[in-house]
Design a protein around this motif. Structure first.
Motif, short mmCIF file in Angstrom:
data_model
loop_
_atom_site.label_atom_id
_atom_site.label_comp_id
_atom_site.label_asym_id
_atom_site.label_seq_id
_atom_site.Cartn_x
_atom_site.Cartn_y
_atom_site.Cartn_z
N PRO A 42 0.83 -1.21 0.00
CA PRO A 42 0.00 0.00 0.00
C PRO A 42 0.86 1.26 0.00
N ASP A 43 0.39 2.27 -0.68
CA ASP A 43 1.00 3.60 -0.66
C ASP A 43 0.18 4.44 0.31
N TYR A 44 0.75 4.72 1.48
CA TYR A 44 -0.02 5.39 2.51
C TYR A 44 -0.16 6.89 2.29
N ALA A 45 0.38 7.38 1.19
CA ALA A 45 0.08 8.75 0.77
C ALA A 45 -1.29 8.83 0.09
N LEU A 46 -1.86 7.66 -0.26
CA LEU A 46 -3.15 7.62 -0.93
C LEU A 46 -4.27 7.38 0.07
N SER A 47 -5.36 8.11 -0.06
CA SER A 47 -6.49 7.94 0.85
C SER A 47 -7.09 6.55 0.76
N THR A 48 -6.96 5.89 -0.38
CA THR A 48 -7.51 4.55 -0.56
C THR A 48 -6.78 3.50 0.28
N SER A 49 -5.63 3.85 0.81
CA SER A 49 -4.87 2.92 1.66
C SER A 49 -5.28 3.02 3.12
N TRP A 50 -6.32 3.81 3.39
CA TRP A 50 -6.79 3.99 4.75
C TRP A 50 -8.28 3.69 4.83
N ALA A 51 -8.68 2.89 5.82
CA ALA A 51 -10.10 2.69 6.09
C ALA A 51 -10.69 3.91 6.80
N ALA A 52 -9.86 4.60 7.55
CA ALA A 52 -10.19 5.88 8.15
C ALA A 52 -8.92 6.71 8.15
N GLY A 53 -9.02 7.96 7.77
CA GLY A 53 -7.82 8.77 7.69
C GLY A 53 -8.12 10.22 7.39
N SER A 54 -7.17 10.87 6.76
CA SER A 54 -7.30 12.30 6.50
C SER A 54 -8.49 12.62 5.61
N ALA A 55 -8.89 11.66 4.77
CA ALA A 55 -10.01 11.90 3.87
C ALA A 55 -11.36 11.66 4.52
N GLY A 56 -11.38 11.18 5.75
CA GLY A 56 -12.63 10.95 6.45
C GLY A 56 -12.59 9.71 7.31
N ALA A 57 -13.56 9.62 8.21
CA ALA A 57 -13.59 8.53 9.19
C ALA A 57 -14.17 7.25 8.64
N GLY A 58 -14.76 7.28 7.46
CA GLY A 58 -15.34 6.07 6.89
C GLY A 58 -16.38 5.46 7.83
N ALA A 59 -16.38 4.13 7.91
CA ALA A 59 -17.37 3.44 8.73
C ALA A 59 -17.17 3.67 10.22
N SER A 60 -15.99 4.17 10.61
CA SER A 60 -15.74 4.42 12.03
C SER A 60 -16.49 5.64 12.55
N VAL A 61 -17.24 6.31 11.69
CA VAL A 61 -18.05 7.45 12.10
C VAL A 61 -19.28 7.02 12.88
N ALA A 62 -19.59 5.73 12.89
CA ALA A 62 -20.81 5.22 13.53
C ALA A 62 -20.87 5.59 15.01
N VAL A 63 -22.07 5.96 15.45
CA VAL A 63 -22.34 6.21 16.87
C VAL A 63 -23.66 5.51 17.21
N PRO A 64 -23.61 4.33 17.82
CA PRO A 64 -24.86 3.62 18.11
C PRO A 64 -25.68 4.34 19.17
N ALA A 65 -26.98 4.12 19.12
CA ALA A 65 -27.86 4.67 20.14
C ALA A 65 -27.43 4.18 21.51
N GLY A 66 -27.35 5.10 22.46
CA GLY A 66 -26.92 4.77 23.81
C GLY A 66 -25.47 5.09 24.07
N ALA A 67 -24.72 5.48 23.04
CA ALA A 67 -23.32 5.86 23.20
C ALA A 67 -23.20 7.37 23.38
N SER A 68 -22.14 7.80 24.03
CA SER A 68 -21.86 9.23 24.13
C SER A 68 -21.58 9.77 22.74
N PRO A 69 -21.81 11.07 22.51
CA PRO A 69 -21.65 11.62 21.16
C PRO A 69 -20.21 11.61 20.69
#
Length: 362
Positions: A42-69
Protein backbone atom coordinates in the motif's frame (compact mmCIF):
# COMPACT_ATOMS: atom_id res chain seq x y z
CA UNK A 1 -24.43 -12.18 3.88
CA UNK A 2 -20.78 -12.81 4.54
CA UNK A 3 -19.76 -14.86 7.54
CA UNK A 4 -19.37 -12.58 10.51
CA UNK A 5 -16.13 -14.20 11.62
CA UNK A 6 -12.72 -12.66 11.62
CA UNK A 7 -9.88 -15.06 12.20
CA UNK A 8 -8.16 -15.35 15.58
CA UNK A 9 -4.52 -16.27 15.10
CA UNK A 10 -2.50 -18.84 17.00
CA UNK A 11 1.20 -18.09 16.90
CA UNK A 12 4.21 -19.79 18.39
CA UNK A 13 6.21 -16.57 18.58
CA UNK A 14 6.00 -13.32 20.49
CA UNK A 15 2.62 -12.56 22.01
CA UNK A 16 0.12 -14.78 20.22
CA UNK A 17 -3.55 -14.36 19.68
CA UNK A 18 -5.85 -17.35 19.75
CA UNK A 19 -8.44 -19.56 18.25
CA UNK A 20 -9.49 -22.60 20.25
CA UNK A 21 -7.87 -25.74 18.91
CA UNK A 22 -5.97 -24.15 16.02
CA UNK A 23 -2.36 -25.06 15.29
CA UNK A 24 0.44 -23.32 13.41
CA UNK A 25 2.27 -25.24 10.70
CA UNK A 26 6.01 -24.56 10.96
CA UNK A 27 7.47 -23.86 7.52
CA UNK A 28 10.54 -25.78 6.41
CA UNK A 29 11.29 -23.41 3.52
CA UNK A 30 10.12 -20.05 2.26
CA UNK A 31 10.18 -20.93 -1.42
CA UNK A 32 6.48 -21.71 -1.68
CA UNK A 33 5.57 -18.50 0.12
CA UNK A 34 7.88 -16.47 -2.12
CA UNK A 35 6.44 -18.10 -5.24
CA UNK A 36 3.03 -16.66 -4.48
CA UNK A 37 3.90 -13.06 -5.19
CA UNK A 38 2.16 -10.71 -2.76
CA UNK A 39 0.05 -7.85 -3.99
CA UNK A 40 1.77 -4.45 -4.22
CA UNK A 41 2.50 -2.72 -0.94
CA UNK A 42 0.00 0.00 0.00
CA UNK A 43 1.00 3.60 -0.66
CA UNK A 44 -0.02 5.39 2.51
CA UNK A 45 0.08 8.75 0.77
CA UNK A 46 -3.15 7.62 -0.93
CA UNK A 47 -6.49 7.94 0.85
CA UNK A 48 -7.51 4.55 -0.56
CA UNK A 49 -4.87 2.92 1.66
CA UNK A 50 -6.79 3.99 4.75
CA UNK A 51 -10.10 2.69 6.09
CA UNK A 52 -10.19 5.88 8.15
CA UNK A 53 -7.82 8.77 7.69
CA UNK A 54 -7.30 12.30 6.50
CA UNK A 55 -10.01 11.90 3.87
CA UNK A 56 -12.63 10.95 6.45
CA UNK A 57 -13.59 8.53 9.19
CA UNK A 58 -15.34 6.07 6.89
CA UNK A 59 -17.37 3.44 8.73
CA UNK A 60 -15.74 4.42 12.03
CA UNK A 61 -18.05 7.45 12.10
CA UNK A 62 -20.81 5.22 13.53
CA UNK A 63 -22.34 6.21 16.87
CA UNK A 64 -24.86 3.62 18.11
CA UNK A 65 -27.86 4.67 20.14
CA UNK A 66 -26.92 4.77 23.81
CA UNK A 67 -23.32 5.86 23.20
CA UNK A 68 -21.86 9.23 24.13
CA UNK A 69 -21.65 11.62 21.16
CA UNK A 70 -18.69 11.78 18.81
CA UNK A 71 -16.02 14.35 19.61
CA UNK A 72 -16.30 17.45 17.42
CA UNK A 73 -12.70 18.70 17.49
CA UNK A 74 -10.58 16.05 19.21
CA UNK A 75 -7.03 16.82 20.27
CA UNK A 76 -5.94 13.18 20.24
CA UNK A 77 -5.76 10.52 17.53
CA UNK A 78 -6.34 6.78 17.53
CA UNK A 79 -4.20 4.55 15.34
CA UNK A 80 -6.46 1.52 15.03
CA UNK A 81 -5.52 -1.82 13.43
CA UNK A 82 -8.33 -4.13 12.44
CA UNK A 83 -8.43 -7.92 13.03
CA UNK A 84 -8.37 -10.56 10.33
CA UNK A 85 -11.23 -10.12 7.87
CA UNK A 86 -9.58 -11.85 4.89
CA UNK A 87 -10.84 -15.43 4.94
CA UNK A 88 -8.91 -17.00 2.06
CA UNK A 89 -7.42 -20.43 2.66
CA UNK A 90 -5.26 -20.33 -0.47
CA UNK A 91 -3.76 -16.81 -0.46
CA UNK A 92 -1.50 -15.77 2.40
CA UNK A 93 -1.96 -11.99 2.35
CA UNK A 94 -4.80 -9.75 1.27
CA UNK A 95 -4.56 -7.39 -1.69
CA UNK A 96 -5.60 -4.01 -0.24
CA UNK A 97 -7.33 -3.30 -3.58
CA UNK A 98 -9.82 -6.12 -2.84
CA UNK A 99 -12.98 -4.06 -2.51
CA UNK A 100 -15.09 -6.94 -1.21
CA UNK A 101 -12.77 -7.60 1.72
CA UNK A 102 -12.45 -3.87 2.41
CA UNK A 103 -16.24 -3.48 2.48
CA UNK A 104 -16.51 -6.37 4.91
CA UNK A 105 -13.74 -4.90 7.08
CA UNK A 106 -15.61 -1.61 7.22
CA UNK A 107 -18.96 -3.23 8.07
CA UNK A 108 -17.77 -5.82 10.56
CA UNK A 109 -15.07 -4.07 12.57
CA UNK A 110 -14.50 -0.47 11.54
CA UNK A 111 -18.11 0.31 12.45
CA UNK A 112 -18.21 -1.98 15.49
CA UNK A 113 -14.73 -1.59 17.01
CA UNK A 114 -12.93 1.49 15.70
CA UNK A 115 -16.02 3.66 16.15
CA UNK A 116 -15.79 3.12 19.91
CA UNK A 117 -12.96 5.65 19.84
CA UNK A 118 -14.70 8.46 17.97
CA UNK A 119 -15.99 9.82 21.29
CA UNK A 120 -12.48 10.96 22.16
CA UNK A 121 -10.37 10.97 19.10
CA UNK A 122 -9.73 11.29 15.39
CA UNK A 123 -9.35 7.81 13.93
CA UNK A 124 -6.64 6.62 11.53
CA UNK A 125 -6.90 3.01 10.39
CA UNK A 126 -4.61 1.65 7.66
CA UNK A 127 -5.58 -1.03 5.22
CA UNK A 128 -2.82 -3.61 5.11
CA UNK A 129 -1.89 -6.89 3.51
CA UNK A 130 -3.28 -8.80 6.46
CA UNK A 131 -2.36 -12.44 6.95
CA UNK A 132 -5.17 -14.73 5.87
CA UNK A 133 -6.69 -17.84 7.40
CA UNK A 134 -4.17 -20.04 5.58
CA UNK A 135 -2.26 -22.00 8.19
CA UNK A 136 1.16 -22.66 6.68
CA UNK A 137 3.93 -20.03 6.47
CA UNK A 138 1.91 -17.78 8.78
CA UNK A 139 5.00 -16.26 10.38
CA UNK A 140 6.08 -15.02 6.95
CA UNK A 141 2.59 -13.76 6.18
CA UNK A 142 2.49 -11.90 9.47
CA UNK A 143 5.91 -10.39 8.84
CA UNK A 144 4.65 -9.05 5.52
CA UNK A 145 1.53 -7.66 7.19
CA UNK A 146 3.53 -6.05 9.98
CA UNK A 147 5.81 -4.38 7.44
CA UNK A 148 2.75 -2.57 6.08
CA UNK A 149 1.59 -1.54 9.54
CA UNK A 150 5.01 -0.22 10.47
CA UNK A 151 5.18 1.82 7.28
CA UNK A 152 1.65 3.12 7.85
CA UNK A 153 2.48 4.13 11.40
CA UNK A 154 5.72 5.81 10.34
CA UNK A 155 3.81 7.67 7.61
CA UNK A 156 1.21 8.75 10.16
CA UNK A 157 3.89 10.03 12.55
CA UNK A 158 5.86 11.88 9.86
CA UNK A 159 3.08 13.30 7.69
CA UNK A 160 -0.21 13.31 9.59
CA UNK A 161 0.09 13.52 13.35
CA UNK A 162 2.07 16.79 13.59
CA UNK A 163 3.10 15.92 17.13
CA UNK A 164 -0.41 15.07 18.38
CA UNK A 165 -0.79 12.48 21.14
CA UNK A 166 -2.29 9.14 20.14
CA UNK A 167 -3.91 5.94 21.32
CA UNK A 168 -2.92 2.60 19.78
CA UNK A 169 -5.74 0.07 19.49
CA UNK A 170 -6.14 -3.28 17.82
CA UNK A 171 -7.85 -6.64 18.15
CA UNK A 172 -6.69 -10.17 17.31
CA UNK A 173 -4.25 -9.84 14.37
CA UNK A 174 -4.59 -6.09 14.89
CA UNK A 175 -3.69 -6.55 18.55
CA UNK A 176 -0.63 -8.54 17.53
CA UNK A 177 0.41 -5.66 15.30
CA UNK A 178 -0.06 -3.14 18.11
CA UNK A 179 2.06 -5.33 20.40
CA UNK A 180 4.82 -5.32 17.76
CA UNK A 181 4.60 -1.53 17.32
CA UNK A 182 4.85 -1.07 21.08
CA UNK A 183 8.07 -3.07 21.17
CA UNK A 184 9.69 -1.79 17.99
CA UNK A 185 8.49 1.81 17.66
CA UNK A 186 7.28 3.05 21.06
CA UNK A 187 9.02 1.45 24.05
CA UNK A 188 11.81 3.69 25.31
CA UNK A 189 11.52 6.20 22.45
CA UNK A 190 10.35 9.80 22.31
CA UNK A 191 7.01 8.56 20.95
CA UNK A 192 6.27 6.89 24.27
CA UNK A 193 5.57 10.31 25.76
CA UNK A 194 2.88 10.93 23.14
CA UNK A 195 1.10 7.61 23.68
CA UNK A 196 -2.05 8.03 25.75
CA UNK A 197 -2.62 4.27 26.07
CA UNK A 198 -2.51 1.02 24.12
CA UNK A 199 -5.57 -1.24 23.87
CA UNK A 200 -4.02 -4.57 22.87
CA UNK A 201 -7.08 -6.81 22.80
CA UNK A 202 -7.56 -10.49 22.07
CA UNK A 203 -3.95 -11.71 22.08
CA UNK A 204 -1.85 -13.14 24.89
CA UNK A 205 0.49 -10.64 26.39
CA UNK A 206 1.36 -11.93 29.83
CA UNK A 207 2.15 -10.06 32.99
CA UNK A 208 5.80 -11.07 32.68
CA UNK A 209 6.14 -9.24 29.35
CA UNK A 210 6.38 -6.15 31.56
CA UNK A 211 9.28 -5.39 31.87
CA UNK A 212 10.86 -8.22 29.88
CA UNK A 213 9.49 -7.38 26.44
CA UNK A 214 8.36 -3.85 27.30
CA UNK A 215 11.06 -2.33 29.45
CA UNK A 216 9.51 1.12 29.82
CA UNK A 217 5.78 0.75 29.11
CA UNK A 218 3.77 -0.34 32.18
CA UNK A 219 0.47 -2.16 32.58
CA UNK A 220 -2.52 0.14 33.14
CA UNK A 221 -3.37 -0.22 36.83
CA UNK A 222 -6.12 2.40 37.00
CA UNK A 223 -8.82 3.73 34.64
CA UNK A 224 -7.24 7.17 34.15
CA UNK A 225 -3.59 6.09 33.92
CA UNK A 226 -1.82 7.02 30.69
CA UNK A 227 1.22 5.75 28.78
CA UNK A 228 0.25 2.17 29.62
CA UNK A 229 -1.26 -1.00 28.15
CA UNK A 230 -4.51 -2.92 28.69
CA UNK A 231 -5.57 -6.34 27.47
CA UNK A 232 -8.31 -8.92 27.93
CA UNK A 233 -9.49 -12.19 26.36
CA UNK A 234 -13.18 -13.02 26.83
CA UNK A 235 -14.51 -16.51 27.58
CA UNK A 236 -17.75 -17.91 28.97
CA UNK A 237 -17.96 -19.48 32.46
CA UNK A 238 -18.31 -22.88 30.74
CA UNK A 239 -14.82 -22.62 29.22
CA UNK A 240 -11.99 -24.80 30.52
CA UNK A 241 -10.05 -21.94 32.09
CA UNK A 242 -7.04 -23.99 33.15
CA UNK A 243 -6.56 -25.52 29.70
CA UNK A 244 -6.96 -22.22 27.83
CA UNK A 245 -4.69 -20.41 30.30
CA UNK A 246 -1.99 -23.04 29.84
CA UNK A 247 -2.20 -22.63 26.06
CA UNK A 248 -1.93 -18.85 26.27
CA UNK A 249 0.96 -19.00 28.76
CA UNK A 250 2.99 -21.53 26.77
CA UNK A 251 5.01 -19.14 24.55
CA UNK A 252 6.17 -17.18 27.59
CA UNK A 253 6.96 -20.34 29.57
CA UNK A 254 8.89 -21.78 26.62
CA UNK A 255 10.96 -18.61 26.40
CA UNK A 256 11.49 -17.65 30.05
CA UNK A 257 10.53 -20.67 32.14
CA UNK A 258 7.62 -21.46 34.42
CA UNK A 259 7.61 -18.15 36.27
CA UNK A 260 4.88 -16.78 38.50
CA UNK A 261 4.42 -13.89 36.04
CA UNK A 262 3.36 -16.24 33.22
CA UNK A 263 -0.33 -15.39 33.68
CA UNK A 264 -2.05 -13.75 30.72
CA UNK A 265 -2.73 -10.08 31.34
CA UNK A 266 -6.37 -9.43 32.18
CA UNK A 267 -7.71 -5.93 32.77
CA UNK A 268 -11.45 -5.99 33.39
CA UNK A 269 -12.88 -3.51 30.84
CA UNK A 270 -15.88 -2.72 33.02
CA UNK A 271 -13.67 -1.35 35.81
CA UNK A 272 -10.32 -0.83 34.03
CA UNK A 273 -8.86 -1.19 37.52
CA UNK A 274 -6.46 -4.01 38.36
CA UNK A 275 -7.52 -3.74 41.99
CA UNK A 276 -11.14 -4.43 40.98
CA UNK A 277 -11.05 -7.55 38.78
CA UNK A 278 -14.74 -8.43 39.28
CA UNK A 279 -17.72 -6.40 38.06
CA UNK A 280 -21.42 -7.16 38.08
CA UNK A 281 -23.87 -6.43 35.29
CA UNK A 282 -25.10 -3.29 37.02
CA UNK A 283 -21.77 -1.61 36.19
CA UNK A 284 -21.75 -2.50 32.48
CA UNK A 285 -22.23 0.72 30.49
CA UNK A 286 -23.43 -0.75 27.21
CA UNK A 287 -22.82 -3.82 25.01
CA UNK A 288 -23.36 -4.02 21.25
CA UNK A 289 -25.87 -6.82 20.57
CA UNK A 290 -25.68 -9.30 17.70
CA UNK A 291 -22.80 -10.60 15.63
CA UNK A 292 -20.56 -8.20 13.71
CA UNK A 293 -22.12 -7.59 10.31
CA UNK A 294 -23.54 -5.23 7.77
CA UNK A 295 -26.01 -2.52 8.69
CA UNK A 296 -26.30 -0.01 11.49
CA UNK A 297 -25.08 -1.08 14.93
CA UNK A 298 -28.08 -1.89 17.06
CA UNK A 299 -28.68 0.26 20.18
CA UNK A 300 -26.32 -0.50 23.03
CA UNK A 301 -27.71 -2.52 25.94
CA UNK A 302 -26.58 -1.36 29.40
CA UNK A 303 -26.24 -3.66 32.40
CA UNK A 304 -26.12 -6.72 30.14
CA UNK A 305 -22.79 -8.39 30.98
CA UNK A 306 -20.76 -9.20 34.06
CA UNK A 307 -17.02 -9.87 33.91
CA UNK A 308 -14.29 -11.20 36.17
CA UNK A 309 -10.61 -11.94 35.69
CA UNK A 310 -9.80 -15.58 36.44
CA UNK A 311 -6.69 -17.54 35.36
CA UNK A 312 -5.69 -14.45 33.35
CA UNK A 313 -8.89 -14.71 31.29
CA UNK A 314 -11.91 -12.43 31.29
CA UNK A 315 -14.86 -14.63 32.23
CA UNK A 316 -18.02 -12.98 30.93
CA UNK A 317 -21.68 -13.70 31.50
CA UNK A 318 -23.65 -11.84 28.81
CA UNK A 319 -27.41 -11.53 28.83
CA UNK A 320 -28.79 -14.09 26.33
CA UNK A 321 -30.82 -11.29 24.76
CA UNK A 322 -27.56 -9.91 23.32
CA UNK A 323 -27.55 -12.91 20.95
CA UNK A 324 -23.76 -13.29 20.90
CA UNK A 325 -22.42 -16.55 19.50
CA UNK A 326 -19.27 -18.04 21.08
CA UNK A 327 -16.50 -19.95 19.37
CA UNK A 328 -16.08 -23.63 20.31
CA UNK A 329 -15.02 -24.07 23.90
CA UNK A 330 -16.85 -20.98 25.09
CA UNK A 331 -14.36 -18.48 23.65
CA UNK A 332 -15.95 -15.06 23.09
CA UNK A 333 -13.10 -13.69 21.00
CA UNK A 334 -15.32 -12.13 18.35
CA UNK A 335 -17.03 -10.04 21.00
CA UNK A 336 -14.03 -8.75 22.95
CA UNK A 337 -14.91 -5.19 21.91
CA UNK A 338 -18.67 -5.40 21.41
CA UNK A 339 -19.35 -6.69 24.91
CA UNK A 340 -17.75 -3.55 26.32
CA UNK A 341 -18.40 -0.98 23.60
CA UNK A 342 -19.56 1.84 25.90
CA UNK A 343 -17.03 0.89 28.60
CA UNK A 344 -14.14 1.18 26.13
CA UNK A 345 -15.58 4.40 24.71
CA UNK A 346 -15.91 6.09 28.09
CA UNK A 347 -12.52 4.85 29.25
CA UNK A 348 -10.81 6.24 26.15
CA UNK A 349 -12.47 9.60 26.87
CA UNK A 350 -11.27 9.45 30.49
CA UNK A 351 -7.69 8.63 29.54
CA UNK A 352 -7.54 11.37 26.91
CA UNK A 353 -8.82 13.95 29.41
CA UNK A 354 -6.29 12.71 31.96
CA UNK A 355 -3.48 12.97 29.41
CA UNK A 356 -4.50 16.47 28.31
CA UNK A 357 -4.72 17.71 31.90
CA UNK A 358 -1.30 16.27 32.75
CA UNK A 359 0.27 17.88 29.67
CA UNK A 360 -1.55 21.22 29.79
CA UNK A 361 1.55 22.90 31.19
CA UNK A 362 3.95 21.36 28.68
Amino acid sequence: MKSSTFFALVLVIGSPAHEAGAQLAVPVAASEFAAQKPAPAPDYALSTSWAAGSAGAGASVAVPAGASPAATDPAIDVFYIHPTTFQSKTIWNQDVADTEVNAWTDASVMARQASAFNGCCRIYAPRYRQASMRGDYRNLALDLAYGDIERAFDYYIKNISHGRPFILAGHSQGGYMVAELLEKRIDGTALQGRMVAAYVIGINLVEGDFPRRYKHIPICDTPSQTGCTVQWNSVLPTADLAAIAKQYEKPFVDKYGDLSTKRTLCINPITFDRAIPIAGKELSRGAAPGDPGEGTIRPLVPMAVSARCDHGLLVVDPDPALDLKPLPGGVMHYHDFGLFYADVRDNAILRTLSYLRAHARD
